[in-house]
Design an enzyme around this catalytic site. Sequence first.
Site, PDB file in Angstrom:
ATOM      1  N   GLN A   1     -18.718  -1.581  -8.139  1.00 11.67           N
ATOM      2  CA  GLN A   1     -19.527  -2.799  -8.062  1.00 11.67           C
ATOM      3  C   GLN A   1     -19.022  -3.806  -9.081  1.00 11.67           C
ATOM      4  O   GLN A   1     -19.681  -4.138 -10.065  1.00 11.67           O
ATOM      5  CB  GLN A   1     -21.011  -2.464  -8.278  1.00 11.67           C
ATOM      6  CG  GLN A   1     -21.620  -1.637  -7.173  1.00 11.67           C
ATOM      7  CD  GLN A   1     -21.620  -2.344  -5.828  1.00 11.67           C
ATOM      8  OE1 GLN A   1     -21.753  -3.571  -5.763  1.00 11.67           O
ATOM      9  NE2 GLN A   1     -21.463  -1.590  -4.742  1.00 11.67           N
ATOM     10  N   SER A   2     -17.809  -4.304  -8.826  1.00  9.68           N
ATOM     11  CA  SER A   2     -17.202  -5.264  -9.751  1.00  9.68           C
ATOM     12  C   SER A   2     -17.915  -6.610  -9.713  1.00  9.68           C
ATOM     13  O   SER A   2     -17.643  -7.479 -10.541  1.00  9.68           O
ATOM     14  CB  SER A   2     -15.723  -5.460  -9.420  1.00  9.68           C
ATOM     15  OG  SER A   2     -15.579  -6.076  -8.146  1.00  9.68           O
TER      16      SER A   2
ATOM     17  N   CYS B   1     -13.683   4.699 -14.503  1.00  5.00           N
ATOM     18  CA  CYS B   1     -14.724   4.971 -13.517  1.00  5.00           C
ATOM     19  C   CYS B   1     -14.495   4.261 -12.191  1.00  5.00           C
ATOM     20  O   CYS B   1     -15.040   4.679 -11.168  1.00  5.00           O
ATOM     21  CB  CYS B   1     -16.110   4.639 -14.073  1.00  5.00           C
ATOM     22  SG  CYS B   1     -16.304   2.982 -14.739  1.00  5.00           S
ATOM     23  N   ARG B   2     -13.691   3.185 -12.179  1.00  5.46           N
ATOM     24  CA  ARG B   2     -13.473   2.491 -10.914  1.00  5.46           C
ATOM     25  C   ARG B   2     -12.631   3.367  -9.996  1.00  5.46           C
ATOM     26  O   ARG B   2     -11.531   3.797 -10.350  1.00  5.46           O
ATOM     27  CB  ARG B   2     -12.793   1.146 -11.156  1.00  5.46           C
ATOM     28  CG  ARG B   2     -12.563   0.368  -9.856  1.00  5.46           C
ATOM     29  CD  ARG B   2     -12.018  -1.032 -10.116  1.00  5.46           C
ATOM     30  NE  ARG B   2     -11.655  -1.675  -8.866  1.00  5.46           N
ATOM     31  CZ  ARG B   2     -12.530  -2.282  -8.052  1.00  5.46           C
ATOM     32  NH1 ARG B   2     -13.802  -2.342  -8.395  1.00  5.46           N
ATOM     33  NH2 ARG B   2     -12.131  -2.827  -6.919  1.00  5.46           N
TER      34      ARG B   2
ATOM     35  N   TYR C   1     -20.292  -9.444  -1.646  1.00  3.29           N
ATOM     36  CA  TYR C   1     -21.071  -8.982  -2.796  1.00  3.29           C
ATOM     37  C   TYR C   1     -22.555  -9.002  -2.434  1.00  3.29           C
ATOM     38  O   TYR C   1     -23.128 -10.054  -2.155  1.00  3.29           O
ATOM     39  CB  TYR C   1     -20.798  -9.858  -4.012  1.00  3.29           C
ATOM     40  CG  TYR C   1     -19.352  -9.823  -4.461  1.00  3.29           C
ATOM     41  CD1 TYR C   1     -18.848  -8.717  -5.126  1.00  3.29           C
ATOM     42  CD2 TYR C   1     -18.486 -10.892  -4.193  1.00  3.29           C
ATOM     43  CE1 TYR C   1     -17.518  -8.659  -5.523  1.00  3.29           C
ATOM     44  CE2 TYR C   1     -17.158 -10.851  -4.588  1.00  3.29           C
ATOM     45  CZ  TYR C   1     -16.688  -9.726  -5.257  1.00  3.29           C
ATOM     46  OH  TYR C   1     -15.377  -9.675  -5.638  1.00  3.29           O
TER      47      TYR C   1
ATOM     48  N   HIS D   1     -17.235  -2.528 -13.711  1.00  4.51           N
ATOM     49  CA  HIS D   1     -16.106  -3.196 -14.358  1.00  4.51           C
ATOM     50  C   HIS D   1     -15.245  -4.000 -13.385  1.00  4.51           C
ATOM     51  O   HIS D   1     -15.223  -3.745 -12.179  1.00  4.51           O
ATOM     52  CB  HIS D   1     -15.239  -2.162 -15.075  1.00  4.51           C
ATOM     53  CG  HIS D   1     -16.000  -1.322 -16.047  1.00  4.51           C
ATOM     54  ND1 HIS D   1     -16.117   0.046 -15.928  1.00  4.51           N
ATOM     55  CD2 HIS D   1     -16.712  -1.668 -17.148  1.00  4.51           C
ATOM     56  CE1 HIS D   1     -16.850   0.513 -16.919  1.00  4.51           C
ATOM     57  NE2 HIS D   1     -17.228  -0.506 -17.669  1.00  4.51           N
TER      58      HIS D   1
ATOM     59  N   ASP E   1     -19.390   6.985  -0.563  1.00  2.00           N
ATOM     60  CA  ASP E   1     -19.143   5.573  -0.857  1.00  2.00           C
ATOM     61  C   ASP E   1     -20.327   4.775  -0.310  1.00  2.00           C
ATOM     62  O   ASP E   1     -21.083   5.262   0.541  1.00  2.00           O
ATOM     63  CB  ASP E   1     -17.835   5.140  -0.200  1.00  2.00           C
ATOM     64  CG  ASP E   1     -17.594   3.655  -0.311  1.00  2.00           C
ATOM     65  OD1 ASP E   1     -17.651   3.121  -1.442  1.00  2.00           O
ATOM     66  OD2 ASP E   1     -17.390   3.016   0.738  1.00  2.00           O
ATOM     67  N   ARG E   2     -20.508   3.527  -0.773  1.00  2.00           N
ATOM     68  CA  ARG E   2     -21.626   2.731  -0.277  1.00  2.00           C
ATOM     69  C   ARG E   2     -21.176   1.712   0.765  1.00  2.00           C
ATOM     70  O   ARG E   2     -21.320   1.913   1.950  1.00  2.00           O
ATOM     71  CB  ARG E   2     -22.336   2.027  -1.447  1.00  2.00           C
ATOM     72  CG  ARG E   2     -23.746   1.541  -1.100  1.00  2.00           C
ATOM     73  CD  ARG E   2     -24.299   0.598  -2.154  1.00  2.00           C
ATOM     74  NE  ARG E   2     -23.788  -0.769  -1.978  1.00  2.00           N
ATOM     75  CZ  ARG E   2     -24.158  -1.804  -2.726  1.00  2.00           C
ATOM     76  NH1 ARG E   2     -25.021  -1.634  -3.720  1.00  2.00           N
ATOM     77  NH2 ARG E   2     -23.658  -3.007  -2.510  1.00  2.00           N
ATOM     78  N   ASP E   3     -20.596   0.604   0.320  1.00  2.71           N
ATOM     79  CA  ASP E   3     -20.287  -0.520   1.213  1.00  2.71           C
ATOM     80  C   ASP E   3     -19.206  -0.137   2.225  1.00  2.71           C
ATOM     81  O   ASP E   3     -18.127   0.343   1.853  1.00  2.71           O
ATOM     82  CB  ASP E   3     -19.830  -1.728   0.407  1.00  2.71           C
ATOM     83  CG  ASP E   3     -20.901  -2.198  -0.569  1.00  2.71           C
ATOM     84  OD1 ASP E   3     -22.091  -2.057  -0.242  1.00  2.71           O
ATOM     85  OD2 ASP E   3     -20.551  -2.676  -1.663  1.00  2.71           O
TER      86      ASP E   3
END
Length: 593
Positions: A448-449, A495-496, A415, A487, A404-406
Amino acid sequence: MSDQPRIENYHEPAHHASRVTRHGLIHRVLVRAPNWMGDAVMCEPALRGLRACFPSAEIVLLAKPMVAELLSSQPSLNRVVVYEDKKAYAGLSGKWALAGVLRRERFDLAVLFQNAFEAALLAWLAGIPRRYGYVTDGRAMLLTDPVAVPDRSAVVHQVRYYWDLLKPLGVTGEPPAPQLSVTADEEAAIAGRLKDAGMAPADMLVGINPGSTYGGAKRWLPDRFAETAERVCGTIERDTGRSVSVAIFGGKGEEELGYAVAERLTRRTILLSGRTTIRELMAATKRCAVLLTNDTGPMHVAAAFGVPVVAVFGPTDWRTTAPYGQEQGVVRQPVECAPCLLRECPIDHRCMTRVSVEQVYDAAVKQLSGLSGLSRLSGDVGFSHKTDQIDRTDPLSSFTVFLDRDGTLNPDPGYIGSPDQFELFPGVAEALAVLKRAGARLVVVTNQSGIARGKFTVDQLTAVHDKLRRLLAAAGAPLDAVYFCPHHPDEGCRCRKPGTAMVEQAVQDLSLDLSRSYLVGDQSRDMQLARRVGAKSILVTTGADSAHTLRELADDEAAPDATARSLREAADWILSDVQARHASRITHHGASS
């Protein structure tokens, strides 16, 4: 919007080359490469930067034979033209002939990484309308787009020197670490050669590069190279149980120096000095567990393959030519006359003779500490010689770590739409470097919504991920891929996370085995995704909502396989778990037999 994850390639984002492209579209670019192997490796990140500036252009490299061979398979280039300056293009008549060849190519732009007057003269004789390069060697009048040389008082690494040349074209940020590539056939050919020399596929290889084409002043003593290699090999064998051999590298004319080292070694040695092409040297260097070297071209080649390097520096300036991203591997003795940049020492060679075997050995131990086979050296979880029977130098070579990133790799302020907002957590790059050196693939999967919400664009996100890649690559942990879901949560895409489409795409693209995979994240959706795809899950409690996430998982009776306070703890757990897997396989095999 397509219901598919977005996949980022490895190139830097495209920029508008405003100053040059104002004069018309650039369709064909000629690049004049530096002449020396090490300089060419340090120029490689700038080649990728140039491709980002002109993603659709044909980029052709003009290089002397050694450098042409070195860079022949780089994906940032379309073609390589060999500058046979000793043969077909020798002398004034040869230069005129080469200019005629280039003139027929109808290049729109020449980018001159080579600093000499001749490089600009050839581009001018070839009638290339835009000629771009540093103002050096009295060639300003031959350049249509001269770039001021950086302030000499500010010492910069040569990688940055080449990278900064492209800043007026739009390149920004920090340069990535150099990267080189060899083909599977080239690796197989070297493996066969090592086998013929008595090496088994599981054997580890310690490389020595005792020479230097620049001159004798850069050479450490042969007997000290040999003694250090003996000690390093013995330590590796004691800690891993693997057999260790030595490869001695060098160019033509350095065969005698190679023999001087080889005759002092007691273990299996393959002498490659003067016996390899450039491509063979690259493949053999990539095979090494560590390279002991002077400040030479092969030093940079090894670093570009992620091989741990221990480099003895004397008369040259380590601040400008150290192996990029491995500056901790530099060994030197500060003396009053260094760096002198002389080819031969006029006095007592004190910058080299004062460097001891103990210093170089200690540096090698530190550089090797990331290899998980060396448990005593690193103090980290690793494989002991009692259980490690894997026939590979890289025990995690068949494993993938999804990240995962954040909240996992970096703080999550909301964001993140700009590289200026992005910073890694302390210790993240080092932890991932341990996994990478052990052979793991590293794949980022991130929701990355903000794109769908209008907080930032795909290009802005790409710029953030470019910084992420650069930071990790510089630490020896280059990412294998980044996938993101653009999305909105209400779209119901596959994909989310915890949707599985990003992981499925990674499996398809990289041929991954999910039974040998881990997923590290700070949210319950990361743990849910791990369960769905059959990966082992590690929850890092670095995210802002980690306490809530732990309660949520406990309520759902869906505890992760492990919990870690940092990514380094997560990396240690992964290495320990792989050890346990392997020990279990050995026990099962012994019982069944």
